[in-house]
Design a protein around this motif. Sequence first.
Motif, PDB file in Angstrom:
ATOM      1  N   ARG A  32      42.215  24.550  -2.828  1.00 37.06           N
ATOM      2  CA  ARG A  32      42.020  25.970  -1.959  1.00 37.06           C
ATOM      3  C   ARG A  32      41.497  25.468  -0.559  1.00 37.06           C
ATOM      4  O   ARG A  32      40.691  26.454   0.038  1.00 37.06           O
ATOM      5  CB  ARG A  32      41.411  26.826  -2.704  1.00 37.06           C
ATOM      6  CG  ARG A  32      42.401  27.685  -3.817  1.00 37.06           C
ATOM      7  CD  ARG A  32      43.497  28.385  -3.350  1.00 37.06           C
ATOM      8  NE  ARG A  32      44.342  28.771  -4.372  1.00 37.06           N
ATOM      9  CZ  ARG A  32      45.529  28.815  -4.522  1.00 37.06           C
ATOM     10  NH1 ARG A  32      46.356  28.000  -3.663  1.00 37.06           N
ATOM     11  NH2 ARG A  32      46.211  29.380  -5.463  1.00 37.06           N
ATOM     12  N   THR A  33      41.336  24.389  -0.271  1.00 38.30           N
ATOM     13  CA  THR A  33      40.744  23.791   0.905  1.00 38.30           C
ATOM     14  C   THR A  33      41.449  23.296   1.870  1.00 38.30           C
ATOM     15  O   THR A  33      42.358  22.270   1.333  1.00 38.30           O
ATOM     16  CB  THR A  33      39.457  23.128   0.598  1.00 38.30           C
ATOM     17  OG1 THR A  33      38.562  23.862  -0.134  1.00 38.30           O
ATOM     18  CG2 THR A  33      38.588  22.684   1.788  1.00 38.30           C
ATOM     19  N   LEU A  34      41.622  23.442   3.213  1.00 39.92           N
ATOM     20  CA  LEU A  34      42.146  22.656   4.048  1.00 39.92           C
ATOM     21  C   LEU A  34      41.380  21.703   4.980  1.00 39.92           C
ATOM     22  O   LEU A  34      40.031  22.148   4.935  1.00 39.92           O
ATOM     23  CB  LEU A  34      43.179  23.534   4.896  1.00 39.92           C
ATOM     24  CG  LEU A  34      44.370  23.966   4.184  1.00 39.92           C
ATOM     25  CD1 LEU A  34      43.958  25.293   3.319  1.00 39.92           C
ATOM     26  CD2 LEU A  34      45.419  24.500   5.328  1.00 39.92           C
ATOM     27  N   VAL A  47      46.072  20.314  11.671  1.00 38.93           N
ATOM     28  CA  VAL A  47      45.184  20.440  10.329  1.00 38.93           C
ATOM     29  C   VAL A  47      44.672  19.253  10.144  1.00 38.93           C
ATOM     30  O   VAL A  47      45.177  18.092   9.972  1.00 38.93           O
ATOM     31  CB  VAL A  47      45.722  20.777   9.175  1.00 38.93           C
ATOM     32  CG1 VAL A  47      44.866  21.210   8.115  1.00 38.93           C
ATOM     33  CG2 VAL A  47      46.453  22.387   9.638  1.00 38.93           C
ATOM     34  N   THR A  49      42.260  16.345   7.878  1.00 39.66           N
ATOM     35  CA  THR A  49      42.327  15.911   6.586  1.00 39.66           C
ATOM     36  C   THR A  49      41.102  16.190   5.693  1.00 39.66           C
ATOM     37  O   THR A  49      40.061  16.729   6.393  1.00 39.66           O
ATOM     38  CB  THR A  49      42.252  14.389   6.501  1.00 39.66           C
ATOM     39  OG1 THR A  49      41.199  13.686   6.957  1.00 39.66           O
ATOM     40  CG2 THR A  49      43.636  13.448   7.250  1.00 39.66           C
ATOM     41  N   VAL A  50      41.241  16.275   4.296  1.00 40.77           N
ATOM     42  CA  VAL A  50      40.038  16.936   3.522  1.00 40.77           C
ATOM     43  C   VAL A  50      39.562  15.505   2.611  1.00 40.77           C
ATOM     44  O   VAL A  50      40.466  14.629   2.020  1.00 40.77           O
ATOM     45  CB  VAL A  50      40.632  17.649   2.390  1.00 40.77           C
ATOM     46  CG1 VAL A  50      39.394  18.072   1.468  1.00 40.77           C
ATOM     47  CG2 VAL A  50      40.912  19.095   3.276  1.00 40.77           C
ATOM     48  N   CYS A  67      36.091  17.833  -3.174  1.00 33.51           N
ATOM     49  CA  CYS A  67      36.188  17.523  -1.751  1.00 33.51           C
ATOM     50  C   CYS A  67      34.746  16.917  -1.456  1.00 33.51           C
ATOM     51  O   CYS A  67      33.757  17.102  -2.067  1.00 33.51           O
ATOM     52  CB  CYS A  67      36.217  18.738  -0.767  1.00 33.51           C
ATOM     53  SG  CYS A  67      37.653  19.881  -1.144  1.00 33.51           S
ATOM     54  N   TYR A 188      39.638  28.524   2.131  1.00 38.53           N
ATOM     55  CA  TYR A 188      39.703  30.201   2.015  1.00 38.53           C
ATOM     56  C   TYR A 188      38.403  30.638   1.772  1.00 38.53           C
ATOM     57  O   TYR A 188      37.561  30.241   0.980  1.00 38.53           O
ATOM     58  CB  TYR A 188      40.809  30.151   1.091  1.00 38.53           C
ATOM     59  CG  TYR A 188      42.182  30.076   1.251  1.00 38.53           C
ATOM     60  CD1 TYR A 188      43.002  30.889   2.090  1.00 38.53           C
ATOM     61  CD2 TYR A 188      42.874  28.891   0.832  1.00 38.53           C
ATOM     62  CE1 TYR A 188      44.268  30.379   2.476  1.00 38.53           C
ATOM     63  CE2 TYR A 188      44.087  28.663   1.265  1.00 38.53           C
ATOM     64  CZ  TYR A 188      45.057  29.626   1.908  1.00 38.53           C
ATOM     65  OH  TYR A 188      46.033  29.067   2.342  1.00 38.53           O
TER      66      TYR A 188
END
Length: 218
Positions: A32-34, A47, A49-50, A67, A188
């Motif tokens: 749930r992370t971008l 966008v 990178t993670v 992450c 989010y």
Amino acid sequence: MNARTQLFELSMEGRQVDEAVAGIFHSVLFHRTLGKFKYKQEGSYSVGTVGYQDVDCDFIDFTYVCCSSVHLDEILKREISGFSEALRSNDGPGSGQISLEFFQKKKNRWPFQPECIPWEVWTVRLELIKLVTEHERQICREKVGDLLTDKILYITEVMNRHDYVPKMPNQAELDLIFDTSYPDIQPYLFKLSFTTSGPSSTTMGNTMKKLIKETLSM
């Protein structure tokens, strides 16, 4: 809008709580992370990178992926630690639950604050057990590790469904959907909350003890 809810019920030793909850919530947040949004012009953005890393648990035979954000890890550790301390401070084995809630904001007319609308909630309900011998603790390490592996596989399955997530916002509404305060990632919007109680009348702890006894008798 009715928020989707997921509930995991587990029993374990007090010292395993922080790692177990962190493993579940970090796994959810990883999906749930971008990366950070970079707008070139309205309606056009890229966008980032993670980054990610493996985490080996100390009290559970379990490794999870999260992450690689120091800020996110600090926030989760602080919230989960508060839950763990409250859970373990009760007299005797305690029980409680902690929730990770994702929400979006809806603007209201001035001077009212934006309305927070939840769209997904993950809850971990725990009951503490007390073990006497190191052999029992080793078995518990393995059993809890197996259970967490099943939960992570389930999380991955849920994330691959075509369920509702907030649509990508324009630049002016970015803060209504994502938490932009992180320097390296953009999750989010989410919040954590927990409740605890005294010894539970449920059988979760008894089930784990039964599993350990059955393993010892083999």
